[in-house]
Design an enzyme around this catalytic site. Structure first.
Site, PDB file in Angstrom:
ATOM      1  N   ASN A  84       0.804  -1.228   0.000  1.00 53.51           N
ATOM      2  CA  ASN A  84       0.000   0.000   0.000  1.00 53.51           C
ATOM      3  C   ASN A  84       0.839   1.281   0.000  1.00 53.51           C
ATOM      4  O   ASN A  84       0.370   2.321  -0.454  1.00 53.51           O
ATOM      5  CB  ASN A  84      -0.921  -0.036   1.232  1.00 53.51           C
ATOM      6  CG  ASN A  84      -1.537   1.305   1.542  1.00 53.51           C
ATOM      7  OD1 ASN A  84      -2.484   1.735   0.902  1.00 53.51           O
ATOM      8  ND2 ASN A  84      -0.971   2.012   2.523  1.00 53.51           N
ATOM      9  N   TYR A 148       3.138  10.029 -11.276  1.00 51.89           N
ATOM     10  CA  TYR A 148       2.273   9.160 -10.456  1.00 51.89           C
ATOM     11  C   TYR A 148       1.489   8.200 -11.350  1.00 51.89           C
ATOM     12  O   TYR A 148       1.459   6.988 -11.106  1.00 51.89           O
ATOM     13  CB  TYR A 148       1.327  10.027  -9.630  1.00 51.89           C
ATOM     14  CG  TYR A 148       0.395   9.248  -8.730  1.00 51.89           C
ATOM     15  CD1 TYR A 148       0.833   8.748  -7.507  1.00 51.89           C
ATOM     16  CD2 TYR A 148      -0.926   9.013  -9.098  1.00 51.89           C
ATOM     17  CE1 TYR A 148      -0.030   8.031  -6.673  1.00 51.89           C
ATOM     18  CE2 TYR A 148      -1.794   8.304  -8.271  1.00 51.89           C
ATOM     19  CZ  TYR A 148      -1.342   7.820  -7.061  1.00 51.89           C
ATOM     20  OH  TYR A 148      -2.200   7.114  -6.241  1.00 51.89           O
ATOM     21  N   ALA A 149       0.852   8.749 -12.402  1.00 53.23           N
ATOM     22  CA  ALA A 149       0.036   7.912 -13.290  1.00 53.23           C
ATOM     23  C   ALA A 149       0.895   6.844 -13.961  1.00 53.23           C
ATOM     24  O   ALA A 149       0.499   5.672 -14.051  1.00 53.23           O
ATOM     25  CB  ALA A 149      -0.658   8.785 -14.342  1.00 53.23           C
ATOM     26  N   ALA A 150       2.099   7.235 -14.403  1.00 57.79           N
ATOM     27  CA  ALA A 150       2.975   6.258 -15.065  1.00 57.79           C
ATOM     28  C   ALA A 150       3.417   5.184 -14.067  1.00 57.79           C
ATOM     29  O   ALA A 150       3.476   3.992 -14.407  1.00 57.79           O
ATOM     30  CB  ALA A 150       4.188   6.966 -15.663  1.00 57.79           C
TER      31      ALA A 150
HETATM   32  P1  NAD Z   1      -0.971   8.393   2.731  1.00 57.84           P
HETATM   33  O1  NAD Z   1       0.076   9.390   2.395  1.00 57.84           O
HETATM   34  O2  NAD Z   1      -1.953   8.690   3.810  1.00 57.84           O
HETATM   35  O3  NAD Z   1      -0.298   6.988   3.083  1.00 57.84           O
HETATM   36  C1  NAD Z   1       0.861   6.520   2.444  1.00 57.84           C
HETATM   37  C2  NAD Z   1       1.637   5.666   3.416  1.00 57.84           C
HETATM   38  O4  NAD Z   1       2.805   5.194   2.748  1.00 57.84           O
HETATM   39  C3  NAD Z   1       2.096   6.448   4.650  1.00 57.84           C
HETATM   40  O5  NAD Z   1       1.929   5.620   5.783  1.00 57.84           O
HETATM   41  C4  NAD Z   1       3.568   6.689   4.369  1.00 57.84           C
HETATM   42  O6  NAD Z   1       4.337   6.813   5.548  1.00 57.84           O
HETATM   43  C5  NAD Z   1       3.907   5.389   3.620  1.00 57.84           C
HETATM   44  N1  NAD Z   1       5.150   5.481   2.862  1.00 57.84           N
HETATM   45  C6  NAD Z   1       5.504   6.417   1.949  1.00 57.84           C
HETATM   46  N2  NAD Z   1       6.753   6.176   1.511  1.00 57.84           N
HETATM   47  C7  NAD Z   1       7.195   5.066   2.162  1.00 57.84           C
HETATM   48  C8  NAD Z   1       8.409   4.329   2.140  1.00 57.84           C
HETATM   49  N3  NAD Z   1       9.452   4.683   1.367  1.00 57.84           N
HETATM   50  N4  NAD Z   1       8.505   3.232   2.925  1.00 57.84           N
HETATM   51  C9  NAD Z   1       7.482   2.841   3.728  1.00 57.84           C
HETATM   52  N5  NAD Z   1       6.312   3.515   3.802  1.00 57.84           N
HETATM   53  C10 NAD Z   1       6.182   4.619   3.027  1.00 57.84           C
HETATM   54  O7  NAD Z   1      -1.741   8.080   1.345  1.00 57.84           O
HETATM   55  P2  NAD Z   1      -3.043   7.213   1.032  1.00 57.84           P
HETATM   56  O8  NAD Z   1      -3.998   8.120   0.362  1.00 57.84           O
HETATM   57  O9  NAD Z   1      -3.491   6.436   2.207  1.00 57.84           O
HETATM   58  O10 NAD Z   1      -2.479   6.216  -0.092  1.00 57.84           O
HETATM   59  C11 NAD Z   1      -2.180   4.849   0.150  1.00 57.84           C
HETATM   60  C12 NAD Z   1      -2.034   4.146  -1.198  1.00 57.84           C
HETATM   61  O11 NAD Z   1      -3.262   4.230  -1.897  1.00 57.84           O
HETATM   62  C13 NAD Z   1      -0.969   4.772  -2.105  1.00 57.84           C
HETATM   63  O12 NAD Z   1      -0.300   3.761  -2.815  1.00 57.84           O
HETATM   64  C14 NAD Z   1      -1.799   5.643  -3.044  1.00 57.84           C
HETATM   65  O13 NAD Z   1      -1.146   5.867  -4.255  1.00 57.84           O
HETATM   66  C15 NAD Z   1      -3.024   4.765  -3.191  1.00 57.84           C
HETATM   67  N6  NAD Z   1      -4.230   5.488  -3.625  1.00 57.84           N
HETATM   68  C16 NAD Z   1      -4.820   6.440  -2.825  1.00 57.84           C
HETATM   69  C17 NAD Z   1      -5.961   7.081  -3.284  1.00 57.84           C
HETATM   70  C18 NAD Z   1      -6.673   8.136  -2.467  1.00 57.84           C
HETATM   71  O14 NAD Z   1      -7.612   8.741  -2.983  1.00 57.84           O
HETATM   72  N7  NAD Z   1      -6.295   8.370  -1.214  1.00 57.84           N
HETATM   73  C19 NAD Z   1      -6.505   6.761  -4.536  1.00 57.84           C
HETATM   74  C20 NAD Z   1      -5.873   5.789  -5.309  1.00 57.84           C
HETATM   75  C21 NAD Z   1      -4.743   5.145  -4.841  1.00 57.84           C
END
Ligand code: NAD
Length: 244
Positions: A84, A148-150
């Site tokens: 995630n 991000y998209a890529a």
């Molecule tokens: P967020 O920023 O709240 O959570 C991201 C988490 O990843 C955080 O806990 C952060 O500490 C951790 N992280 C970042 N870099 C890291 C690393 N190098 N090592 C370990 N942990 C790391 O974001 P979110 O919205 O909860 O997103 C979670 C996932 O869901 C992501 O992959 C995001 O791309 C995807 N996503 C989110 C949405 C949305 O609308 N929120 C939509 C589509 C996809």
């Protein structure tokens, strides 16, 4: 989900925190992973005080040594990994700093690969499931989020490639593609005019809620999905089929 050991990366906020809490409530032994363990400790305490099982481990998904060290400390079987952790940045591709481009790919693509590789080595004898959190931006594009998209499109293709390679070990690899999910981090944007316009383009005319992801996530983690691998599941209120 009971009796399953499930690792969630990026468990310190947003989707990862939510996934950890609901899977623990379902009876899973959850391993919460992120770079900084302070916040993870607090979430794990909440889970254990509520009667669940949670363990905290430190890992930077971009660092092969860190990923390997964390997996080497596991002392039992691992049934599911939820890949995630992810980051995004936005802005014009014309002015994007190449270092920012690299960091998006290092976290969103290489990080997913490194964690999946260690997980698969761990699951090679027993089988297991890997759920990669991609995005609808891996399947369609929007302005200002080229890197991000890529990176998410690459996660979609990586998911299929790993599913093909690892089916022989009983390891299933699937991807969840959330649409726009409201979290504390993006709430301000969705309160703006631009944010409201974006919501109007979603066929269901609303943002996703964290709970909208629960059933699809549980499916991909569960034995009920035993014949699913290489599947890409969008959860987006119809955003991907919005009119051109
Ligand atoms: P967020 O920023 O709240 O959570 C991201 C988490 O990843 C955080 O806990 C952060 O500490 C951790 N992280 C970042 N870099 C890291 C690393 N190098 N090592 C370990 N942990 C790391 O974001 P979110 O919205 O909860 O997103 C979670 C996932 O869901 C992501 O992959 C995001 O791309 C995807 N996503 C989110 C949405 C949305 O609308 N929120 C939509 C589509 C996809």
């Amino acid at each position: 989900m009971s009796a399953k050991t499930i690792m969630v990366t990026g468990a310190s906020s947003g989707l990862g925190e939510h996934f950890s809490r609901i899977l623990a409530a379902d009876g899973a032994r959850v391993i919460l992973v992120a770079r900084r363990i302070g916040r993870l400790d607090q979430i794990a305490r909440d889970i254990t005080e509520g009667g669940g099982s949670a363990r905290v481990m430190e890992m930077d998904v971009t660092d092969p040594g860190s990923v390997e060290r964390t997996f080497s400390k596991l002392d039992g079987p691992l049934d599911v990994v939820i890949n995630n952790a992810g980051i995004s940045n936005s802005g014009s591709a014309l002015t994007q700093d190449p270092a920012d481009f690299d960091s998006v790919f290092d976290t969103n693509l290489k990080g997913v690969f490194l964690v999946a590789q260690q997980a698969a080595r761990h699951m090679q004898e027993t089988g297991g499931a890997i759920v990669n959190v991609a995005s609808i931006l891996g399947l369609r594009v929007a302005g200002g989020v080229a890197a991000y998209a890529a990176s998410k499109a690459a996660v979609v293709q990586l998911t299929k490639a790993l599913a093909l390679e690892w089916a022989r070990y009983g390891i299933r690899v699937n991807a969840l593609c959330p649409g726009y999910i409201e979290t504390p981090l993006n709430a301000d944007f969705f309160a703006t005019e631009a944010g409201r316009k974006l919501v109007q383009r979603i066929p269901q005319r609303r943002l996703g809620r964290l709970g909208d992801l629960d059933a699809p996530l549980r499916l991909l983690c569960s034995d009920g999905a035993d014949y699913m691998t290489g599947s890409i599941i969008a959860v987006d209120g119809g955003h991907l089929v919005s009119s051109l």
